[in-house]
Design a protein around this motif. Structure first.
Motif, short mmCIF file in Angstrom:
data_model
loop_
_atom_site.label_atom_id
_atom_site.label_comp_id
_atom_site.label_asym_id
_atom_site.label_seq_id
_atom_site.Cartn_x
_atom_site.Cartn_y
_atom_site.Cartn_z
N LYS A 2 0.83 -1.21 0.00
CA LYS A 2 0.00 0.00 0.00
C LYS A 2 0.86 1.26 0.00
O LYS A 2 0.58 2.23 -0.72
CB LYS A 2 -0.93 -0.02 1.22
CG LYS A 2 -1.95 1.11 1.23
CD LYS A 2 -2.91 0.94 2.40
CE LYS A 2 -3.97 2.03 2.39
NZ LYS A 2 -4.93 1.85 3.52
N LYS A 58 -6.48 -11.81 1.69
CA LYS A 58 -7.39 -10.67 1.83
C LYS A 58 -6.67 -9.36 2.13
O LYS A 58 -7.01 -8.32 1.55
CB LYS A 58 -8.43 -10.95 2.91
CG LYS A 58 -9.52 -9.88 3.01
CD LYS A 58 -10.54 -10.25 4.06
CE LYS A 58 -11.66 -9.20 4.11
NZ LYS A 58 -11.15 -7.84 4.36
N PRO A 59 -5.66 -9.33 3.03
CA PRO A 59 -4.96 -8.06 3.25
C PRO A 59 -4.33 -7.49 1.99
O PRO A 59 -4.34 -6.28 1.77
CB PRO A 59 -3.90 -8.42 4.30
CG PRO A 59 -4.45 -9.61 5.01
CD PRO A 59 -5.18 -10.38 3.96
N ASP A 100 -7.07 -5.99 -0.17
CA ASP A 100 -7.52 -4.70 0.37
C ASP A 100 -6.50 -3.60 0.09
O ASP A 100 -6.87 -2.44 -0.13
CB ASP A 100 -7.75 -4.82 1.88
CG ASP A 100 -8.91 -5.74 2.21
OD1 ASP A 100 -9.75 -5.99 1.32
OD2 ASP A 100 -8.97 -6.24 3.36
N GLY A 150 -6.67 -3.05 -3.89
CA GLY A 150 -7.99 -2.82 -4.48
C GLY A 150 -8.29 -3.83 -5.57
O GLY A 150 -7.75 -4.94 -5.61
#
Length: 607
Positions: free
Chosen positions: A165, A190-191, A194, A197
């Protein structure tokens, strides 16, 4: 302002020639003008122009000129390669590791990528490591991806996602992320989804189950024999035959053929003797024909245990004798010594914990400290109107020192209020006034303070008092045994008590007070050494693949393919023109110097 100054200085510098003339020279003023100062020469005008150019360029450079323009940035393609231990499973057609299959997938994707596309290569395991780019060099990225090797660490999804990120946020252009993995993810990816995106897509590599894996080795002495209990993993759907071999310091101890049920199963080996200090290694390998184990480069088929001598914690009790406190400390397995006064020459590492029931201990004392009572904590007495019949209430329920401590067992007593530092965690309070707190000093030493002495309350006779003491000891000196102290998982930091002269080869660590934060990134054997009050000590460190990486069957339940294609971004680009102005100023000055030097040489030649 610089231009008029240059012009004025130029005319002030203009030289007049002294020449002997005849008596009729003055009458020439009526006929013609004097060439000495009135008529500007061509070379002088050129020198003036160069000086003006240098002054103007210097002024522009000092002003910091910038050129602003809009630029269209094409979206980039970032490859995120899973470099965790499970990617070292032999799974390719030639017996190569899964990490090699990831390189092939990236090569195929690059073939279909348009020329000029920004590219980047990232590797993820216990952290995110930028490997290549951003760049438009396809061949350079291919060379970089072939050099990536699977680590012995697990994939820390939260840490890698945070790094991804931050990396995306630092880029001006938008990016598509292709995550190449075998799907062995504890959180299912999942992280990462997230963090990136809908621009994250996933490619799964691998199709075969891993070779037999082993973990959780524990040794115990019983009846003149050593029993080695361990867990083995079989990724196949059928029972697998394997050979289990136990070694100590590279010498064989026991070997046995075992049958591995699908999934996890527990097994035991035993041999005559005792489990003394040393380096124990268990290898489990599948057998092919007969009893011969097959060769395998899968590092998950080995598990190491380092058995080291563990010295008891040294605790100094300062103040009036308290036999009950000494008994509680001794029953916890520590070496408790008493003193009526604070030692003035305590050295770092001499004491693991200092408990004061009387005199206060200064902040710079080189050990962890437990302060008991108003004298030791310098607590202020509260008015009876605030504390009459009051019972301490628990605060910070998740602090390690507060675990299983029932402050209602303290009972009501005279109230005191601590002067805890702002960063302290309040463990208990009376009428919003802290009576118990814990904090860490700037040097990393830990402090626990209890304003009211337990000996003057019901707390010393309650079940919570020994629990409180045990929690303080565990917080200050992490509890370990001979086998777990120096047996680590790769990529996972651990906290250990260590002296000021602790050193380790091949393992990174940082000191905080009387402890170190230790981390090893590669499975294998390493050595450590230290010095205690009893003399020098040394031993071995065993590092293994995390157990989460051993169940390495490829999974498809990872993030869905990316559904969004990022568009090109129109960004405002600023270009600093100061270097150009500085270069122009230097060019003007050099040209002026060369012109003036040429003029001086000609004068010398005529002279």
């Amino acid at each position: 302002l610089s231009v008029p100054a240059v012009v004025i200085l130029y005319f002030l510098r203009t030289r007049w020639k002294s020449l002997p003339v005849g008596s009729t020279f003055i009458w020439r003023l009526l006929v013609d003008k004097n060439d000495g100062g009135r008529r500007l020469r061509r070379r002088s005008l050129l020198l003036l122009a160069l000086q003006l150019g240098a002054a103007i360029a210097g002024t522009l450079a000092a002003a910091g000129p910038r050129w602003k323009a809009e630029r269209l940035l094409e979206p980039g393609l970032a490859f995120l390669v899973d470099a965790s231990a499970s990617m070292s499973v032999p799974d390719g057609p030639d017996g190569g590791a899964r990490i090699g299959l990831a390189a092939r997938i990236i090569a195929e994707r690059l073939t279909a990528t348009a020329p000029g596309t920004p590219l980047a290569l990232l590797a993820g395991s216990s952290r995110l490591d930028p490997v290549f780019g951003p760049s438009k060099d396809k061949e350079g990225l291919l060379r970089a991806v072939r050099e990536i090797s699977a680590s012995g660490r697990g994939l820390a999804e939260d840490t890698v996602a945070a790094g991804l990120k931050a990396w995306l946020a630092a880029r001006e252009e938008s990016w598509t992320v292709l995550f190449v993995t075998d799907g062995c993810l504890e959180q299912g990816g999942k992280p990462l989804a997230d963090a990136a995106g809908n621009t994250l897509s996933t490619e799964i590599v691998g199709s075969r189950p891993p070779p037999p894996s082993v973990s959780g080795l524990r040794l115990r002495d019983e009846g003149g024999h050593v029993f080695a209990s361990f867990l083995a993993f079989n990724g196949s759907v059928e029972i697998a035959d394997a050979m289990a071999t136990m070694m100590k310091d590279d010498e064989p101890l026991a070997e046995e053929r075992i049958a591995l049920e699908p999934g996890w199963s527990r097994h035991d080996l035993d041999w005559a003797g005792t489990a003394g200090t040393g380096a124990y290694e268990l290898a489990v390998r599948a057998t092919t024909s007969g009893d011969e184990p097959a060769d395998s480069q899968w590092p998950g088929g080995r598990y190491r245990v380092a058995v080291n001598r563990i010295l008891p914690a040294r605790v100094l009790v300062i103040g009036p004798p308290d036999p009950y406190l000494r008994i509680l400390l001794s029953s916890s397995g520590v070496e408790a010594l008493g003193s009526t006064a604070l030692p003035t020459n305590a050295a770092p590492g001499e004491w693991d914990l200092a408990v004061s029931c009387g005199p206060p201990i200064p902040e710079e004392f080189p050990a962890d400290v437990l302060l008991l009572g108003p004298e030791a904590t310098s607590a202020a007495a509260l008015p009876d109107t605030q504390t009459a019949g009051a019972i301490p209430e628990a605060r910070s329920p998740f602090h390690p020192v507060n675990r299983y401590v029932d402050w209602s067992e303290f009972g009501s007593s005279a109230g005191f209020s601590l002067k805890a530092p702002p960063e302290a965690s309040v463990l208990a309070s009376v009428s919003d006034s802290p009576v118990a707190a814990a904090w860490t000093t700037r040097a990393g030493y830990r402090r626990v303070a209890l304003a009211v002495s337990p000996s003057g309350s019901r707390f010393a006779l309650s079940p919570s008092w020994p629990v409180f003491l045990r929690n303080v000891l565990s917080w200050c000196r992490p509890p370990v045994d001979r086998q777990s102290a120096w047996t680590l998982a790769a990529g996972q930091p651990v906290e250990r008590a260590a002296g000021p002269e602790f050193s380790a080869k091949g393992v990174s660590f940082r000191r905080t007070g009387s402890r170190i934060i230790l981390q090893a990134d590669v499975p294998g054997w390493f050595s450590w050494s230290d010095r205690t009050v009893s003399g020098p000590v040394s031993g071995t460190i065993a590092v293994n693949i995390p157990a989460s990486e051993l169940d390495a069957m490829p999974r498809t339940g990872t993030p869905r393919p990316g559904s969004d294609v990022p568009a090109a971004r129109l960004v405002l680009v600023e270009t600093d023109l100061s270097p150009i102005a500085i270069a122009a100023m230097l060019a003007f000055l050099v040209a002026e110097w060369l012109l003036w030097r040429g003029k001086s040489k000609r004068r010398s030649a005529h002279g």
